[in-house]
Design a protein around this motif. Structure first.
Motif, PDB file in Angstrom:
ATOM      1  N   GLY A 127       0.833  -1.216   0.000  1.00 56.57           N
ATOM      2  CA  GLY A 127       0.000   0.000   0.000  1.00 56.57           C
ATOM      3  C   GLY A 127       0.858   1.252   0.000  1.00 56.57           C
ATOM      4  O   GLY A 127       0.590   2.211  -0.724  1.00 56.57           O
ATOM      5  N   ALA A 128       1.912   1.241   0.833  1.00 56.19           N
ATOM      6  CA  ALA A 128       2.816   2.394   0.931  1.00 56.19           C
ATOM      7  C   ALA A 128       3.510   2.647  -0.407  1.00 56.19           C
ATOM      8  O   ALA A 128       3.636   3.795  -0.848  1.00 56.19           O
ATOM      9  N   LEU A 129       3.933   1.565  -1.052  1.00 51.57           N
ATOM     10  CA  LEU A 129       4.616   1.687  -2.344  1.00 51.57           C
ATOM     11  C   LEU A 129       3.660   2.252  -3.403  1.00 51.57           C
ATOM     12  O   LEU A 129       4.038   3.130  -4.190  1.00 51.57           O
ATOM     13  N   ASP A 130       2.401   1.778  -3.390  1.00 52.19           N
ATOM     14  CA  ASP A 130       1.389   2.297  -4.325  1.00 52.19           C
ATOM     15  C   ASP A 130       1.194   3.801  -4.117  1.00 52.19           C
ATOM     16  O   ASP A 130       1.042   4.554  -5.075  1.00 52.19           O
ATOM     17  N   ASP A 131       1.199   4.235  -2.840  1.00 58.42           N
ATOM     18  CA  ASP A 131       1.007   5.656  -2.535  1.00 58.42           C
ATOM     19  C   ASP A 131       2.171   6.499  -3.026  1.00 58.42           C
ATOM     20  O   ASP A 131       1.971   7.589  -3.552  1.00 58.42           O
ATOM     21  N   ILE A 132       3.400   6.022  -2.831  1.00 60.85           N
ATOM     22  CA  ILE A 132       4.581   6.853  -3.089  1.00 60.85           C
ATOM     23  C   ILE A 132       5.026   6.837  -4.557  1.00 60.85           C
ATOM     24  O   ILE A 132       5.680   7.768  -5.018  1.00 60.85           O
ATOM     25  N   MET A 133       4.650   5.794  -5.318  1.00 61.08           N
ATOM     26  CA  MET A 133       5.161   5.679  -6.690  1.00 61.08           C
ATOM     27  C   MET A 133       4.828   6.857  -7.621  1.00 61.08           C
ATOM     28  O   MET A 133       5.667   7.227  -8.439  1.00 61.08           O
ATOM     29  N   PRO A 134       3.646   7.480  -7.512  1.00 58.91           N
ATOM     30  CA  PRO A 134       3.409   8.645  -8.379  1.00 58.91           C
ATOM     31  C   PRO A 134       4.473   9.745  -8.175  1.00 58.91           C
ATOM     32  O   PRO A 134       4.894  10.385  -9.138  1.00 58.91           O
ATOM     33  N   CYS A 135       4.928   9.918  -6.938  1.00 61.79           N
ATOM     34  CA  CYS A 135       5.961  10.917  -6.622  1.00 61.79           C
ATOM     35  C   CYS A 135       7.288  10.522  -7.254  1.00 61.79           C
ATOM     36  O   CYS A 135       8.002  11.358  -7.821  1.00 61.79           O
ATOM     37  N   VAL A 148      11.408   6.079   1.325  1.00 62.42           N
ATOM     38  CA  VAL A 148      10.221   5.275   1.634  1.00 62.42           C
ATOM     39  C   VAL A 148      10.017   4.205   0.564  1.00 62.42           C
ATOM     40  O   VAL A 148       9.786   3.038   0.879  1.00 62.42           O
ATOM     41  N   ALA A 149      10.110   4.599  -0.718  1.00 58.79           N
ATOM     42  CA  ALA A 149       9.912   3.651  -1.819  1.00 58.79           C
ATOM     43  C   ALA A 149      10.930   2.511  -1.736  1.00 58.79           C
ATOM     44  O   ALA A 149      10.567   1.330  -1.840  1.00 58.79           O
ATOM     45  N   ALA A 150      12.196   2.849  -1.519  1.00 58.08           N
ATOM     46  CA  ALA A 150      13.254   1.827  -1.440  1.00 58.08           C
ATOM     47  C   ALA A 150      13.045   0.911  -0.238  1.00 58.08           C
ATOM     48  O   ALA A 150      13.198  -0.308  -0.346  1.00 58.08           O
ATOM     49  N   ALA A 151      12.659   1.488   0.901  1.00 58.73           N
ATOM     50  CA  ALA A 151      12.411   0.677   2.104  1.00 58.73           C
ATOM     51  C   ALA A 151      11.248  -0.296   1.879  1.00 58.73           C
ATOM     52  O   ALA A 151      11.314  -1.454   2.300  1.00 58.73           O
ATOM     53  N   CYS A 152      10.216   0.169   1.172  1.00 59.03           N
ATOM     54  CA  CYS A 152       9.084  -0.709   0.837  1.00 59.03           C
ATOM     55  C   CYS A 152       9.559  -1.858  -0.042  1.00 59.03           C
ATOM     56  O   CYS A 152       9.226  -3.025   0.202  1.00 59.03           O
ATOM     57  N   MET A 153      10.334  -1.525  -1.077  1.00 64.37           N
ATOM     58  CA  MET A 153      10.846  -2.540  -2.006  1.00 64.37           C
ATOM     59  C   MET A 153      11.700  -3.566  -1.262  1.00 64.37           C
ATOM     60  O   MET A 153      11.564  -4.774  -1.508  1.00 64.37           O
ATOM     61  N   MET A 154      12.557  -3.113  -0.367  1.00 64.30           N
ATOM     62  CA  MET A 154      13.392  -4.034   0.425  1.00 64.30           C
ATOM     63  C   MET A 154      12.506  -4.996   1.216  1.00 64.30           C
ATOM     64  O   MET A 154      12.743  -6.196   1.241  1.00 64.30           O
ATOM     65  N   ASN A 155      11.458  -4.444   1.857  1.00 63.53           N
ATOM     66  CA  ASN A 155      10.561  -5.265   2.666  1.00 63.53           C
ATOM     67  C   ASN A 155       9.699  -6.207   1.825  1.00 63.53           C
ATOM     68  O   ASN A 155       9.164  -7.179   2.348  1.00 63.53           O
ATOM     69  N   LEU A 156       9.570  -5.908   0.542  1.00 65.35           N
ATOM     70  CA  LEU A 156       8.801  -6.774  -0.367  1.00 65.35           C
ATOM     71  C   LEU A 156       9.723  -7.725  -1.124  1.00 65.35           C
ATOM     72  O   LEU A 156       9.309  -8.381  -2.075  1.00 65.35           O
ATOM     73  N   VAL A 160      16.790  -5.489  -5.758  1.00 67.47           N
ATOM     74  CA  VAL A 160      17.364  -4.971  -7.007  1.00 67.47           C
ATOM     75  C   VAL A 160      16.673  -3.663  -7.390  1.00 67.47           C
ATOM     76  O   VAL A 160      17.331  -2.681  -7.746  1.00 67.47           O
ATOM     77  N   ASP A 161      15.333  -3.640  -7.291  1.00 65.29           N
ATOM     78  CA  ASP A 161      14.572  -2.429  -7.599  1.00 65.29           C
ATOM     79  C   ASP A 161      14.937  -1.290  -6.639  1.00 65.29           C
ATOM     80  O   ASP A 161      15.096  -0.149  -7.049  1.00 65.29           O
ATOM     81  N   ALA A 162      15.071  -1.646  -5.362  1.00 66.60           N
ATOM     82  CA  ALA A 162      15.424  -0.648  -4.345  1.00 66.60           C
ATOM     83  C   ALA A 162      16.791  -0.044  -4.659  1.00 66.60           C
ATOM     84  O   ALA A 162      16.967   1.176  -4.593  1.00 66.60           O
ATOM     85  N   HIS A 163      17.718  -0.891  -5.013  1.00 70.58           N
ATOM     86  CA  HIS A 163      19.083  -0.434  -5.333  1.00 70.58           C
ATOM     87  C   HIS A 163      19.066   0.502  -6.533  1.00 70.58           C
ATOM     88  O   HIS A 163      19.688   1.565  -6.516  1.00 70.58           O
ATOM     89  N   ALA A 164      18.320   0.121  -7.575  1.00 68.06           N
ATOM     90  CA  ALA A 164      18.223   0.941  -8.792  1.00 68.06           C
ATOM     91  C   ALA A 164      17.637   2.312  -8.454  1.00 68.06           C
ATOM     92  O   ALA A 164      18.069   3.332  -8.987  1.00 68.06           O
ATOM     93  N   LEU A 165      16.676   2.332  -7.536  1.00 73.45           N
ATOM     94  CA  LEU A 165      16.004   3.566  -7.147  1.00 73.45           C
ATOM     95  C   LEU A 165      16.954   4.508  -6.406  1.00 73.45           C
ATOM     96  O   LEU A 165      16.879   5.719  -6.579  1.00 73.45           O
ATOM     97  N   MET A 166      17.828   3.959  -5.605  1.00 73.73           N
ATOM     98  CA  MET A 166      18.710   4.768  -4.759  1.00 73.73           C
ATOM     99  C   MET A 166      20.007   5.197  -5.468  1.00 73.73           C
ATOM    100  O   MET A 166      20.805   5.917  -4.901  1.00 73.73           O
ATOM    101  N   ARG A 167      20.228   4.726  -6.678  1.00 71.84           N
ATOM    102  CA  ARG A 167      21.452   5.101  -7.408  1.00 71.84           C
ATOM    103  C   ARG A 167      21.406   6.527  -7.878  1.00 71.84           C
ATOM    104  O   ARG A 167      20.388   7.050  -8.228  1.00 71.84           O
TER     105      ARG A 167
END
Length: 167
Positions: A127-135, A148-156, A160-167
């Motif tokens: 749910g948190a990831l769905d909320d934050i993705m438009p941003c 927040v997005a990366a932390a959600c991805m890590m918990n899911l 790899v997605d989290a890492h790509a996001l934080m680069r």
């Protein structure tokens, strides 16, 4: 007296400072000194005070805010309820008021971030990831959204997605 234009300039300056990840207490105080009826500035100021541990000062500002309820527009009324719920730690009411606020201000990034953080705290990572993705998709220049997005991805289990996001 009331100087709405000067108040608005100070408020917009506060927003820029906040988006850089810095405290904007002075700019928000300045906005309120120009216009004591500036509800949005007072809400952000309360958030600043409370977030920095000045609980009593925040509660005093909230009392002033409650006296302005009658003059508030429907969005501001919901935000006044939200900030009260946030200060009380009433998560169900925070969730309700954020969803109501988003109906009145669709796609509002600050509201989406607050909602995502709330859902993250209650371990609703999807749910948190769905909320934050438009941003994130809009490349919002505000680091907490990506954290927040990366932390959600890590918990899911999406490291790899989290890492790509934080680069």
């Amino acid at each position: 007296g009331k100087r709405p234009m000067a108040a608005l300039k100070a408020f917009l300056s506060a927003r820029e400072v906040i988006y850089r990840g810095e405290a904007a207490g002075e700019q928000l105080e300045e906005a309120l000194s120009y216009d004591s009826t500036f509800i949005a500035a007072r809400i952000w100021y309360i958030s600043h005070l409370f977030g920095n541990g000045s609980r009593t000062k925040a509660e005093n500002q909230y009392d002033i805010l409650l006296q302005q309820l009658a003059d508030a527009n429907p969005f501001e009324r919901v935000m006044i309820r939200y900030v009260g719920a946030w200060m009380r730690g009433d998560e169900p009411e925070q969730l309700r008021t954020l969803q109501l606020a988003l109906e009145k201000s669709p796609g509002n990034f600050i509201l989406l971030l607050n909602l995502a953080e709330l859902r993250f705290e209650s371990r609703d990572y999807r749910g948190a990831l769905d909320d934050i993705m438009p941003c994130v998709r809009a490349l919002w220049a505000y680091a907490p959204a990506y954290q927040v997005a990366a932390a959600c991805m890590m918990n899911l289990g999406r490291a790899v997605d989290a890492h790509a996001l934080m680069r």
